[in-house]
Design an enzyme around this catalytic site. Structure first.
Site, mmCIF file in Angstrom:
data_model
loop_
_atom_site.group_PDB
_atom_site.id
_atom_site.type_symbol
_atom_site.label_atom_id
_atom_site.label_comp_id
_atom_site.label_asym_id
_atom_site.label_seq_id
_atom_site.Cartn_x
_atom_site.Cartn_y
_atom_site.Cartn_z
ATOM 1 N N ASP A 1 -0.360 -5.788 0.256
ATOM 2 C CA ASP A 1 -1.607 -6.029 -0.457
ATOM 3 C C ASP A 1 -1.430 -7.316 -1.256
ATOM 4 O O ASP A 1 -0.340 -7.593 -1.762
ATOM 5 C CB ASP A 1 -1.928 -4.880 -1.421
ATOM 6 C CG ASP A 1 -2.395 -3.628 -0.705
ATOM 7 O OD1 ASP A 1 -3.090 -3.756 0.314
ATOM 8 O OD2 ASP A 1 -2.069 -2.523 -1.172
ATOM 9 N N CYS B 1 0.860 -1.175 0.000
ATOM 10 C CA CYS B 1 0.000 0.000 0.000
ATOM 11 C C CYS B 1 0.905 1.236 0.000
ATOM 12 O O CYS B 1 1.822 1.333 0.827
ATOM 13 C CB CYS B 1 -0.903 -0.002 1.231
ATOM 14 S SG CYS B 1 -1.851 1.528 1.422
#
EC number: 1.7.1.13
Length: 154
Positions: free
Chosen positions: A59, A52
């Site tokens: 992520d 992120c």
């Protein structure tokens, strides 16, 4: 069956360090010995990771890339290293997904390409990103990507 010329490849058959960023990752291609035939090539990365850009938290996504090659195929080791280069790269889901697709289009000039990026929830919301270069050519068998939309415990 003809033999594919791999003489210009810099990564296949060699020990190569993972690239430090997607921008520096080297994607390579090989000649398509079946260039006169329309067929679908599928790559699946069920454990794709990036960071992120705001929090630095990981992520995760299940990414499916389908393409109909023209004169070239992507060399799979270079694709694996390219995908790995996102592990320490901070970017939004949409940016990662579209960047991957456009790098492949720029490299290969395929007859057609699509990406389905199925991102796992962050903040309770899954984000799925879909992009393709145009309509699927007629007469090509294109199976479903096989990734269900996120349902949680529902």
């Amino acid at each position: 069956m003809s033999k594919t010329d791999v003489s210009g490849l810099s990564q296949l058959g060699r020990q190569v360090d993972a690239p430090t960023s997607p921008e520096t990752a080297v994607l390579e291609r090989v000649p398509n010995t079946n260039a006169g035939t329309d067929y679908v090539v599928r790559f699946t990365a069920p454990e794709f990771t990036s960071l992120c850009p705001m929090t630095g938290q990981p992520d995760f996504a299940h990414i499916v890339i389908d393409y109909i090659p023209g004169d070239f195929l992507v060399e799979s080791k270079s694709l694996k290293l390219f995908m790995t280069s996102f592990r320490n790269h901070g970017s939004f889901h949409e940016d990662c997904s579209i960047y991957i697709a456009k790098r492949l289009v720029d490299l290969l000039d395929p007859k057609w390409l699509r990406i389905g990026a199925y991102w796992y929830p962050r903040g309770g919301i899954p984000i799925d990103v879909f992009w393709q270069t145009g309509e699927v050519p007629k007469g090509v068998w294109l199976p479903d990507q096989g990734v269900p939309t996120y349902r949680g415990r529902g």
